[in-house]
Design an enzyme around this catalytic site. Structure first.
Site, PDB file in Angstrom:
ATOM      1  N   GLU A  57      -2.037  -2.857   1.724  1.00 19.75           N
ATOM      2  CA  GLU A  57      -2.153  -3.498   0.413  1.00 19.75           C
ATOM      3  C   GLU A  57      -1.701  -4.954   0.437  1.00 19.75           C
ATOM      4  O   GLU A  57      -0.791  -5.330   1.168  1.00 19.75           O
ATOM      5  CB  GLU A  57      -1.312  -2.744  -0.620  1.00 19.75           C
ATOM      6  CG  GLU A  57      -1.758  -1.304  -0.842  1.00 19.75           C
ATOM      7  CD  GLU A  57      -0.949  -0.612  -1.927  1.00 19.75           C
ATOM      8  OE1 GLU A  57      -0.704  -1.233  -2.983  1.00 19.75           O
ATOM      9  OE2 GLU A  57      -0.542   0.546  -1.704  1.00 19.75           O
ATOM     10  N   ARG A 107       4.851   4.862  -8.257  1.00 20.88           N
ATOM     11  CA  ARG A 107       4.927   3.481  -7.779  1.00 20.88           C
ATOM     12  C   ARG A 107       5.850   2.633  -8.648  1.00 20.88           C
ATOM     13  O   ARG A 107       6.379   1.615  -8.197  1.00 20.88           O
ATOM     14  CB  ARG A 107       3.529   2.859  -7.737  1.00 20.88           C
ATOM     15  CG  ARG A 107       2.629   3.420  -6.644  1.00 20.88           C
ATOM     16  CD  ARG A 107       1.217   2.843  -6.761  1.00 20.88           C
ATOM     17  NE  ARG A 107       1.178   1.426  -6.479  1.00 20.88           N
ATOM     18  CZ  ARG A 107       0.796   0.877  -5.321  1.00 20.88           C
ATOM     19  NH1 ARG A 107       0.437   1.655  -4.306  1.00 20.88           N
ATOM     20  NH2 ARG A 107       0.763  -0.428  -5.160  1.00 20.88           N
TER      21      ARG A 107
END
Length: 218
Positions: free
Chosen positions: A170, A57
């Site tokens: 998210e 990420r």
């Protein structure tokens, strides 16, 4: 078991949830939540996620809003019942197994984040995947697959292979989420609740703390 969390998980309330290790709470109460790239980091922070995914990420770009990478944001889910929480309980997915008592769930509200002019973006699926769509307007909250969140249903479906990723939509808060934007804390046991309330009391902070053992996996 059939679940219906439509009264709390919906675009009108826009509640967002983040799970952390219980022992990180004193530092969070003192500093707020900081992104992975922040210069402000706890020396003894206990990571509960998959180290490989955390690393991946770090360089994944965010194509809208303030830009940057995923590590420039504090990530939340739109549900407290995340696959990550299940994996922590079971030890699956390259994640260290931990008892439910060690994990607490922080809750915030994306509409409140927006009202305080804190930059944010959100996604309609797990943020790491290239097919995920990113949004900056609360008017796009209807792009999230609320029915599967409300049903607490992230079972993989061969007829709908992207369902598991959609469940992990998210909300990403730019760089820092101050403690003032947290609405409450969920924990597994009364013993943990008392500890959390003591930490709040020591700092003259007021925040709702609730025991919800049924929210955890067993």
């Amino acid at each position: 078991m059939a679940y219906d969390y439509s009264a709390s998980l919906n675009p009108q309330k826009a509640l967002i949830w983040r799970i952390v290790h219980r022992d990180n709470i004193p530092w969070i109460l003192d500093n707020g939540l900081h992104c992975g790239n922040s210069l402000v980091q706890a020396e003894n922070w206990i990571n509960i996620g998959n180290p490989e995914l955390i690393g991946k990420r770090a360089g994944h770009p965010v194509p809208v809003g303030t830009g940057g990478t995923l590590h420039d944001y504090v990530p939340f889910y739109f549900t407290p019942f995340s696959p990550m929480l299940m994996n922590i309980h079971s030890g699956r997915g390259g994640i260290k197994r931990r008892p439910n008592e060690e994990i607490v769930i922080l809750v915030s509200n994306l509409r409140n984040v927006a009202a305080h002019d804190v930059p944010f973006v959100f996604t309609d699926s797990h943020a790491y995947y290239n097919w995920t769509n990113y949004y900056t307007s609360l008017n796009s909250l209807d792009q999230i697959d609320w029915p599967i969140l409300q049903a607490r249903d992230f079972r993989r479906d061969p007829d709908d292979p992207a369902k598991f990723e959609r469940y992990q939509a998210e909300a990403l808060i730019w760089q820092h989420c101050p403690i003032s934007l947290l609405d409450g804390i969920i924990c597994y046991s009364e013993e943990v609740r008392l500890q959390l309330e003591q930490w709040l009391f020591q700092r003259n902070l007021t925040m709702s703390v609730h025991t919800r053992s049924g929210w955890y996996f067993s």
